[in-house]
Design a protein around this motif. Structure first.
Motif, PDB file in Angstrom:
ATOM      1  N   ASN A 106       1.057  -1.435   0.193  1.00  0.00           N
ATOM      2  CA  ASN A 106      -0.119  -0.213  -0.053  1.00  0.00           C
ATOM      3  C   ASN A 106       1.020   0.766  -0.028  1.00  0.00           C
ATOM      4  O   ASN A 106       1.371   1.517   0.619  1.00  0.00           O
ATOM      5  CB  ASN A 106      -0.746  -0.336   1.223  1.00  0.00           C
ATOM      6  CG  ASN A 106      -1.618   0.789   1.605  1.00  0.00           C
ATOM      7  OD1 ASN A 106      -1.466   2.582   0.724  1.00  0.00           O
ATOM      8  ND2 ASN A 106      -3.559   1.227   1.567  1.00  0.00           N
ATOM      9  N   THR A 107       0.700   2.128  -1.212  1.00  0.00           N
ATOM     10  CA  THR A 107       1.933   3.383  -1.060  1.00  0.00           C
ATOM     11  C   THR A 107       1.285   4.287  -1.062  1.00  0.00           C
ATOM     12  O   THR A 107       1.500   5.427  -1.592  1.00  0.00           O
ATOM     13  CB  THR A 107       1.969   3.135  -2.640  1.00  0.00           C
ATOM     14  OG1 THR A 107       1.247   3.146  -3.029  1.00  0.00           O
ATOM     15  CG2 THR A 107       3.010   1.872  -2.778  1.00  0.00           C
ATOM     16  N   GLU A 108      -0.265   4.513  -0.312  1.00  0.00           N
ATOM     17  CA  GLU A 108      -1.341   5.999  -0.139  1.00  0.00           C
ATOM     18  C   GLU A 108       0.168   6.431  -0.269  1.00  0.00           C
ATOM     19  O   GLU A 108      -0.339   8.269   0.786  1.00  0.00           O
ATOM     20  CB  GLU A 108      -1.906   5.659   0.691  1.00  0.00           C
ATOM     21  CG  GLU A 108      -3.022   4.562  -0.525  1.00  0.00           C
ATOM     22  CD  GLU A 108      -4.083   4.614   0.672  1.00  0.00           C
ATOM     23  OE1 GLU A 108      -4.414   4.661   1.587  1.00  0.00           O
ATOM     24  OE2 GLU A 108      -5.731   3.543  -0.358  1.00  0.00           O
ATOM     25  N   ARG A 109       0.717   6.263   1.416  1.00  0.00           N
ATOM     26  CA  ARG A 109       1.333   7.157   2.421  1.00  0.00           C
ATOM     27  C   ARG A 109       2.929   7.754   1.851  1.00  0.00           C
ATOM     28  O   ARG A 109       2.788   8.644   2.030  1.00  0.00           O
ATOM     29  CB  ARG A 109       1.837   6.622   3.853  1.00  0.00           C
ATOM     30  CG  ARG A 109       0.990   5.791   4.616  1.00  0.00           C
ATOM     31  CD  ARG A 109       1.740   5.833   5.576  1.00  0.00           C
ATOM     32  NE  ARG A 109       1.729   6.794   6.843  1.00  0.00           N
ATOM     33  CZ  ARG A 109       3.361   6.676   7.333  1.00  0.00           C
ATOM     34  NH1 ARG A 109       3.982   5.943   7.111  1.00  0.00           N
ATOM     35  NH2 ARG A 109       3.441   7.432   8.115  1.00  0.00           N
ATOM     36  N   LEU A 110       3.384   7.947   0.351  1.00  0.00           N
ATOM     37  CA  LEU A 110       4.220   8.329   0.208  1.00  0.00           C
ATOM     38  C   LEU A 110       3.831   9.494  -0.486  1.00  0.00           C
ATOM     39  O   LEU A 110       2.651  10.550  -1.170  1.00  0.00           O
ATOM     40  CB  LEU A 110       4.424   6.929  -1.590  1.00  0.00           C
ATOM     41  CG  LEU A 110       4.877   6.179  -1.651  1.00  0.00           C
ATOM     42  CD1 LEU A 110       5.399   5.450  -2.683  1.00  0.00           C
ATOM     43  CD2 LEU A 110       6.013   6.637  -0.297  1.00  0.00           C
ATOM     44  N   GLN A 111       5.047  10.180  -0.403  1.00  0.00           N
ATOM     45  CA  GLN A 111       4.823  11.912  -0.613  1.00  0.00           C
ATOM     46  C   GLN A 111       6.041  12.194  -1.557  1.00  0.00           C
ATOM     47  O   GLN A 111       7.279  12.329  -0.329  1.00  0.00           O
ATOM     48  CB  GLN A 111       4.425  13.018   0.458  1.00  0.00           C
ATOM     49  CG  GLN A 111       3.602  12.739   1.116  1.00  0.00           C
ATOM     50  CD  GLN A 111       3.546  13.331   2.297  1.00  0.00           C
ATOM     51  OE1 GLN A 111       3.897  13.962   3.038  1.00  0.00           O
ATOM     52  NE2 GLN A 111       2.324  13.420   3.081  1.00  0.00           N
ATOM     53  N   VAL A 112       6.924  11.281  -2.454  1.00  0.00           N
ATOM     54  CA  VAL A 112       7.804  11.933  -3.852  1.00  0.00           C
ATOM     55  C   VAL A 112       7.525  12.855  -4.442  1.00  0.00           C
ATOM     56  O   VAL A 112       6.832  13.240  -4.806  1.00  0.00           O
ATOM     57  CB  VAL A 112       8.383  10.907  -4.309  1.00  0.00           C
ATOM     58  CG1 VAL A 112       9.213  10.421  -5.037  1.00  0.00           C
ATOM     59  CG2 VAL A 112       8.419   9.372  -2.858  1.00  0.00           C
ATOM     60  N   PRO A 113       8.638  14.223  -4.571  1.00  0.00           N
ATOM     61  CA  PRO A 113       8.780  14.980  -5.543  1.00  0.00           C
ATOM     62  C   PRO A 113       8.294  14.047  -7.080  1.00  0.00           C
ATOM     63  O   PRO A 113       8.348  13.508  -7.086  1.00  0.00           O
ATOM     64  CB  PRO A 113       9.773  15.957  -5.252  1.00  0.00           C
ATOM     65  CG  PRO A 113      10.150  15.670  -4.129  1.00  0.00           C
ATOM     66  CD  PRO A 113       9.643  14.236  -3.420  1.00  0.00           C
ATOM     67  N   GLY A 114       7.180  15.426  -7.284  1.00  0.00           N
ATOM     68  CA  GLY A 114       6.198  14.166  -8.584  1.00  0.00           C
ATOM     69  C   GLY A 114       5.692  12.687  -9.010  1.00  0.00           C
ATOM     70  O   GLY A 114       5.297  12.854  -9.755  1.00  0.00           O
ATOM     71  N   GLY A 115       5.567  12.691  -7.463  1.00  0.00           N
ATOM     72  CA  GLY A 115       4.359  11.545  -8.257  1.00  0.00           C
ATOM     73  C   GLY A 115       5.147   9.683  -7.682  1.00  0.00           C
ATOM     74  O   GLY A 115       5.935  10.339  -7.466  1.00  0.00           O
ATOM     75  N   TRP A 116       4.447   8.933  -7.645  1.00  0.00           N
ATOM     76  CA  TRP A 116       5.052   7.742  -7.454  1.00  0.00           C
ATOM     77  C   TRP A 116       4.063   6.685  -8.147  1.00  0.00           C
ATOM     78  O   TRP A 116       2.906   6.587  -7.900  1.00  0.00           O
ATOM     79  CB  TRP A 116       5.495   6.885  -6.645  1.00  0.00           C
ATOM     80  CG  TRP A 116       6.150   5.913  -6.439  1.00  0.00           C
ATOM     81  CD1 TRP A 116       5.892   4.271  -6.662  1.00  0.00           C
ATOM     82  CD2 TRP A 116       8.185   5.714  -6.354  1.00  0.00           C
ATOM     83  NE1 TRP A 116       7.189   3.668  -6.410  1.00  0.00           N
ATOM     84  CE2 TRP A 116       7.805   4.452  -6.937  1.00  0.00           C
ATOM     85  CE3 TRP A 116       8.492   6.691  -6.987  1.00  0.00           C
ATOM     86  CZ2 TRP A 116       8.883   3.979  -6.940  1.00  0.00           C
ATOM     87  CZ3 TRP A 116       9.873   6.347  -7.956  1.00  0.00           C
ATOM     88  CH2 TRP A 116      10.655   4.905  -7.932  1.00  0.00           C
ATOM     89  N   ASP A 117       4.118   5.966  -9.182  1.00  0.00           N
ATOM     90  CA  ASP A 117       3.883   5.101 -10.199  1.00  0.00           C
ATOM     91  C   ASP A 117       4.407   4.354 -10.537  1.00  0.00           C
ATOM     92  O   ASP A 117       5.361   3.959 -11.667  1.00  0.00           O
ATOM     93  CB  ASP A 117       3.009   5.156 -10.822  1.00  0.00           C
ATOM     94  CG  ASP A 117       1.724   4.747 -11.993  1.00  0.00           C
ATOM     95  OD1 ASP A 117       1.634   3.342 -11.211  1.00  0.00           O
ATOM     96  OD2 ASP A 117       1.074   4.978 -12.872  1.00  0.00           O
ATOM     97  N   ASN A 118       4.620   3.083  -9.509  1.00  0.00           N
ATOM     98  CA  ASN A 118       5.141   1.034 -10.491  1.00  0.00           C
ATOM     99  C   ASN A 118       5.229   0.345  -9.531  1.00  0.00           C
ATOM    100  O   ASN A 118       4.696   0.438  -8.379  1.00  0.00           O
ATOM    101  CB  ASN A 118       7.218   1.940 -10.009  1.00  0.00           C
ATOM    102  CG  ASN A 118       7.542   1.118 -10.605  1.00  0.00           C
ATOM    103  OD1 ASN A 118       8.020   0.069  -9.605  1.00  0.00           O
ATOM    104  ND2 ASN A 118       8.108   1.076 -11.734  1.00  0.00           N
ATOM    105  N   ASN A 119       4.911  -0.649 -10.400  1.00  0.00           N
ATOM    106  CA  ASN A 119       4.608  -2.314  -9.506  1.00  0.00           C
ATOM    107  C   ASN A 119       5.914  -3.052  -8.945  1.00  0.00           C
ATOM    108  O   ASN A 119       5.405  -3.775  -8.173  1.00  0.00           O
ATOM    109  CB  ASN A 119       3.554  -2.638 -10.507  1.00  0.00           C
ATOM    110  CG  ASN A 119       2.491  -2.045 -10.962  1.00  0.00           C
ATOM    111  OD1 ASN A 119       1.750  -1.111  -9.779  1.00  0.00           O
ATOM    112  ND2 ASN A 119       1.806  -1.886 -11.902  1.00  0.00           N
ATOM    113  N   TYR A 120       6.827  -3.111  -9.099  1.00  0.00           N
ATOM    114  CA  TYR A 120       8.202  -2.918  -8.710  1.00  0.00           C
ATOM    115  C   TYR A 120       8.860  -2.420  -7.892  1.00  0.00           C
ATOM    116  O   TYR A 120       9.769  -2.812  -6.575  1.00  0.00           O
ATOM    117  CB  TYR A 120       9.154  -3.788 -10.099  1.00  0.00           C
ATOM    118  CG  TYR A 120       8.613  -4.205 -11.285  1.00  0.00           C
ATOM    119  CD1 TYR A 120       8.549  -5.646 -11.474  1.00  0.00           C
ATOM    120  CD2 TYR A 120       7.163  -4.029 -12.353  1.00  0.00           C
ATOM    121  CE1 TYR A 120       8.021  -6.232 -11.934  1.00  0.00           C
ATOM    122  CE2 TYR A 120       7.500  -4.491 -13.106  1.00  0.00           C
ATOM    123  CZ  TYR A 120       7.014  -5.973 -13.134  1.00  0.00           C
ATOM    124  OH  TYR A 120       7.015  -6.735 -14.206  1.00  0.00           O
TER     125      TYR A 120
END
Length: 331
Positions: A106-120
C-alpha cells in the motif's frame, strides 16, 4: 491405526517444514554504508525483527549499481529476497532483467516529489546530489556546475565511479543534463581537477574528510550529519544555478525469493513511521512519508531546480553515457 500414524507423520513433517522456513533469514542485498554501524541498517533490522519474529540478514556491496550487476550475474541462484539501494535510474534495467517481482504494498502514504507509480519498486528516501566542501578551507565555492568544471582550476574534487556507484552515476546524469552532447569535453576538463574516482561513496567521503580534496560528490543533506552528529557547522553543499540532479532510492522484492509474503512485509515496513523516522539521521536523506525532520534539515539549502531523467531514458542511454565518460578519461 496405520492411517492415523501416517496423518500424524504428515502433520509433523509439515510443521517441521514450516518451522524450517520460518527459521530462514530474509536476506537483503544492499550497499555498505546502509549497514554500517552508523547507518540505517542496524536500526531497521532491530525494528523489523520485532514485528516479523524472523531474522533479517544483510549482504553488502559497494553501491547501488553493484547490486544490479550482482543480481544479473547470480540470476536464479541468488540468495537475495530483497534488493535495497538501487535508484530510479536503474529501475527499468532491473525490471527488464527479470530480477525483481511485483510488490503488494500500500503506497498511499508516499510523498515523493513528482509522485510515484511503479509496481516493482518502492521508494524509501530521496535527496539531491551536490559537491560538499569545508567552509573554513574553501572560502569561495563555485556557484554553478559549469564554473566548477570550466573555470576553477584551483579546486580539487573526488567523485565516484558511475559504472558501480549510484552517486557517481548521478554526476554522470547531472553532467549529461547540463552539457548534453558536449559531455566528453566536460569530463576531460573535470579530470584536470580530479584527485581520484572511488568505487563508492564511503571511500570518497572519508578521503574528503581527511583533506585529500577540496570538494566531494555527495548530497545537499550531508552537512546536516555534521551539524547533528558532530555539532560541526563547517561543511556546506555548493548550490549550483543549473539545478541539482535528484536521486530517489528504491527497494524491491527479488523475483527469486521463496518468502514473497515476508518480503512484501519488509517493503511495507520501509514506509512505516518506525523505518522512515530512522532514515533522516542515518541515511541523511529526505523521508518519503510525512515524518518529523531534525531541526538541522530546516537550515539546509534546497535546490531551486531539480533535474531528473525518466527511467526509460536512462535505460536507453546509460551504457553510451558510461562509454563517453570512459573515452574522455583516456583521451
Amino acid at each position: 491405526m496405520k492411517v492415523f500414524t501416517s496423518v500424524l507423520t504428515l502433520i509433523s513433517l509439515s510443521l517441521l517444514s514450516l518451522s524450517a522456513r520460518a527459521a530462514d533469514p530474509l536476506t537483503v542485498y544492499t550497499y555498505d554504508s546502509f549497514i554500517a554501524e552508523w547507518g540505517a541498517g542496524p536500526k531497521i533490522k532491530a525494528e523489523f525483527e520485532k514485528q516479523c519474529d524472523c531474522q533479517l540478514e544483510f549482504v553488502s556491496l559497494d553501491d547501488g549499481a553493484a547490486l544490479l550487476n550482482r543480481l544479473r550475474i547470480e540470476g536464479e541462484t541468488t540468495q537475495a529476497d530483497i534488493v535495497l539501494g538501487m535508484d530510479t535510474n536503474l529501475m527499468k534495467e532491473a525490471e527488464r532483467s527479470g530480477i525483481v517481482a511485483e510488490h503488494a504494498v500500500n503506497t498511499e502514504r508516499l510523498q515523493v516529489p513528482g509522485g510515484w507509480d511503479n509496481n516493482y519498486f518502492i521508494p524509501y528516501d530521496y535527496g539531491y546530489f551536490a559537491f560538499v566542501y569545508d567552509t573554513t578551507r574553501l572560502l569561495d565555492p563555485p556557484k554553478s556546475l559549469k564554473a566548477l568544471i570550466e573555470e576553477r582550476d584551483d579546486i580539487s574534487v573526488i567523485y565516484q565511479d558511475p559504472r558501480v556507484s549510484t552517486v557517481g552515476q548521478g554526476l554522470m546524469l547531472w553532467i549529461q543534463k547540463v552539457y548534453g552532447d558536449d559531455n566528453q569535453q566536460a569530463w576531460r576538463e573535470l579530470a584536470d581537477n580530479t584527485i581520484t574516482v572511488t568505487k563508492g561513496w564511503t571511500e570518497a567521503y572519508n578521503m574528503f574528510l581527511n583533506k585529500e580534496a577540496d570538494m566531494v560528490l555527495s548530497y545537499t543533506t550531508s552537512p546536516a550529519y555534521h551539524r547533528v552528529a558532530d555539532e560541526d557547522d563547517r561543511f556546506a553543499a555548493a548550490m549550483f544555478e543549473e539545478g541539482h540532479y535528484m536521486q530517489i532510492e528504491v527497494v524491491a522484492k527479488s523475483a527469486y525469493t521463496d518468502q514473497p509474503e515476508r518480503a512484501d512485509a519488509f517493503l511495507q515496513f520501509m514506509l512505516s513511521d518506525a523505518a522512515q523516522s530512522v532514515l533522516p539521521t542515518t541515511q541523511w536523506m529526505y523521508p518519503v512519508t510525512d515524518v518529523n525532520l531534525p531541526d538541522a534539515f530546516y537550515t539546509l539549502d534546497k535546490p531551486e531546480k531539480s533535474l531528473l531523467y525518466q527511467p526509460d531514458e536512462v535505460m536507453g542511454n546509460r551504457q553510451q553515457w558510461v562509454r563517453d565518460w570512459q573515452t574522455a578519461l583516456v583521451e
